[in-house]
Design an enzyme around this catalytic site. Structure first.
Site, PDB file in Angstrom:
ATOM      1  N   ASP A 163       1.929 -13.169   0.418  1.00 16.54           N
ATOM      2  CA  ASP A 163       3.382 -13.377   0.412  1.00 16.54           C
ATOM      3  C   ASP A 163       3.854 -14.051   1.700  1.00 16.54           C
ATOM      4  O   ASP A 163       5.054 -14.052   1.995  1.00 16.54           O
ATOM      5  CB  ASP A 163       4.108 -12.036   0.252  1.00 16.54           C
ATOM      6  CG  ASP A 163       4.680 -11.864  -1.154  1.00 16.54           C
ATOM      7  OD1 ASP A 163       4.367 -12.698  -2.016  1.00 16.54           O
ATOM      8  OD2 ASP A 163       5.434 -10.893  -1.383  1.00 16.54           O
ATOM      9  N   ASP A 316       3.242   3.157  -3.135  1.00 18.83           N
ATOM     10  CA  ASP A 316       1.961   3.835  -3.299  1.00 18.83           C
ATOM     11  C   ASP A 316       2.152   5.292  -3.720  1.00 18.83           C
ATOM     12  O   ASP A 316       1.505   5.783  -4.638  1.00 18.83           O
ATOM     13  CB  ASP A 316       1.137   3.742  -2.010  1.00 18.83           C
ATOM     14  CG  ASP A 316       1.971   4.025  -0.763  1.00 18.83           C
ATOM     15  OD1 ASP A 316       3.133   4.464  -0.893  1.00 18.83           O
ATOM     16  OD2 ASP A 316       1.465   3.805   0.353  1.00 18.83           O
TER      17      ASP A 316
END
Length: 553
Positions: A163, A316
């Site tokens: 990214d 996560d």
């Protein structure tokens, strides 16, 4: 002549004085009246002061004392809760060590071997994702380590999820990928034209690629993580031979733990998290929070739970909770380690801790009812997730550490009527600190520094927790933790040694809290009858050291 001169001078002075008085509009009557007014004003002021004293005494006894006493009682309750949670987890670890309850004894594990007829095709297809964002100092180390993993090349796909917005970083990543492709590694780079969802959004989009459909498992490694060559050989068999296992998590170890005192403190905290919190959760409940990296997922389990979601900054943990609520089991391997780097700059560490405290609190807010009404897992597991995993470890411990030890205890010098029991200020925190240091024996002598530094960081964690619970303005703030690439530090030495100005190094929040605690310490030294001022002087010093930028590199 002198007989006439003296009376003349006396009359002259008297007349001049009277003329001056008259010229200024005074008179003998006015002087007397002014004296009376002054006395009246003085009496009125004394009366007002007495009234203010009475009002303050009344407010203190009716409002402040009960409120402060209630806060003390609340903190005492939290102290007991946190202590028993820590004691319980350490008891589980003692049980594991005494009875050698290793994952290999609890779950089936057999080494992967090539079939004589089909060759390496009996190995499962494994996808490895390396999410990164402008991390030019460390990406080479991670890609090199991952491309060196022992696993049949035909059964492995490495996916760099880049990214990055820096053209130089993109170019460097492309060069590194081309180098490994030329050596026969199946490595690809996936990029997008936006940063929607940050890390979670990038990995979710990368999983939609057509070549991913053939993969059974996905391992995730952040850009500064360097797994050992046998990582997949040791981790994947747990997933292959145990169809109810969705995640295998490895332990982090740190290549720059000795960089400075701050990294030593971080090592102590993270070692406790992995060796105690993660292992106790894995042993007792087959559940723990995914650490976002150094883990291998079963892709089908991820998809069944909804995959990556970007509703919080802890994608996560979000994924782990949702998968866990679907009844899947998690395995933590304490003896499987992955090297990575700790943030050595105080500013980077503060941003990281804000995200690590704000995200879980916000996830707790969003998922509480979902957990309560879940019908796939037992009531005991739901209680564990809500109470132990979220409330105690992600909320209560931060509030207790900051409000009790940095606000309530210092303020108690102004309320001698309220007694704070010594077990809450000496014995309980001492035992909890010892529990933490057992995970890092080599740093036992640093326990005092660790306690003081943790109290300072608790301010940022408490702030982040409040923002997460209330969904404040910075609730979705995502700042990539800056790493210096210690393995490449010789190349970066000129940049690292640059000094900041005194003004740039000042952290106002730490300084303000330090000033308050110092004021309480001085008051306690002068008027108090307890030993508290010794602790308060040390804690104020810790806040000043952090506040004036003498922490980290």
């Amino acid at each position: 002549m002198s007989l006439f001169l003296k009376p003349f001078l006396f009359l002259y002075d008297t007349t001049l004085s009277l003329l001056l008085l008259l010229f200024n509009g005074w008179s003998l009557e006015d002087t007397a009246a002014a004296q009376k007014r002054r006395e009246a004003d003085k009496n009125a002021a004394e009366t007002e002061w007495i009234q203010l004293q009475y009002l303050w005494t009344k407010t203190r006894s009716v409002v402040l004392l009960p409120v402060f006493k209630g806060l003390v009682v609340m903190c005492l309750v939290l102290s007991i809760i946190v202590f028993f949670e820590s004691f319980y987890m350490n008891f589980v670890i003692l049980f594991v060590k005494l009875f050698k309850r290793k994952p290999h004894k609890v779950y089936k594990w057999e080494a992967m071997q090539e079939d004589v007829e089909v060759g390496p095709d009996n190995y499962p297809m494994v996808l490895i994702q390396i999410p990164m964002y402008n991390e030019k100092e460390v990406f080479q180390l991670s890609i090199a380590a991952i491309c060196s993993l022992v696993w049949p090349s035909s059964r492995l796909v490495v996916q760099v999820v880049d990214d990055s917005t820096d053209p130089a970083v993109r170019e460097g990543v492309d060069v590194e990928i081309a180098k490994w492709q030329s050596q026969g590694i199946n490595i690809r780079c996936e990029r997008r034209d936006n940063r929607n969802g940050y890390k979670a959004g990038a990995m979710k989009e990368a999983l939609t690629q057509s070549y991913v459909k053939q993969c059974d498992f996905v391992a995730v490694f952040d850009a500064d993580f360097q797994p050992e060559p046998d990582y997949l050989i040791r981790a994947v068999p747990f997933l292959v031979h145990n169809p109810d296992v969705a995640l295998v998590q490895a332990r982090w170890i740190f290549v720059n733990a000795n960089k400075c005192l701050m990294t030593r403190m971080q090592e102590m905290s993270l070692n406790y998290h992995f060796k105690v919190e993660q292992e106790s959760g894995s042993t007792r409940h087959a559940f723990f929070g995914f650490n976002g990296t150094a883990g291998v997922w079963r892709i089908s389990a991820m998809e069944a739970a909804g995959g990556w979601k970007s509703r919080t900054t802890v994608e996560d943990m979000d994924l782990a909770v949702r998968v866990g609520l679907h009844g899947w089991k998690f395995v933590y391997l304490n003896d499987l380690t992955v090297r990575n780097e700790l943030p050595s700059k105080f500013k980077a560490y503060r941003f990281q801790q804000h995200r690590w405290s704000c995200g879980p609190a916000n996830l707790f807010r969003k998922m509480t009812m979902e957990i309560i009404f879940n019908k796939r897992v037992s009531i005991w597991k739901k209680f564990y997730v809500i109470y132990s995993f979220f409330f105690v470890r992600k909320v209560a411990v931060h509030f207790l550490t900051f409000f009790f030890y940095c606000i309530i205890v210092p303020t108690s010098v102004f309320f001698p009527e309220i007694h704070i029991p010594s077990w809450s200020t000496i014995y309980v925190p001492s035992l909890i600190s010892i529990f933490h240091t057992l995970a890092t024996p080599r740093s036992f002598y640093l326990v005092i520094f660790w306690v003081l530094f943790e109290n300072v960081m608790a301010m940022h964690r408490t702030k982040g927790t409040c923002i997460g619970l209330l969904e404040g303005g910075r609730v979705n703030e995502w700042v990539v933790t800056e790493k210096l690439g210690d393995a490449l530090k010789s190349k970066l030495l000129s940049r690292v040694v640059q000094r900041k100005s005194c003004y740039q190094r000042v952290n106002s929040k730490e300084v303000m809290v330090g000033v308050y605690i110092l004021g309480c310490a001085l008051y306690g030294l002068i008027y108090g009858h307890t030993w508290l001022h010794f602790y308060l002087f040390l804690q104020a010093t810790a806040f000043f050291v952090s506040g004036f930028g003498f922490v980290g590199t």
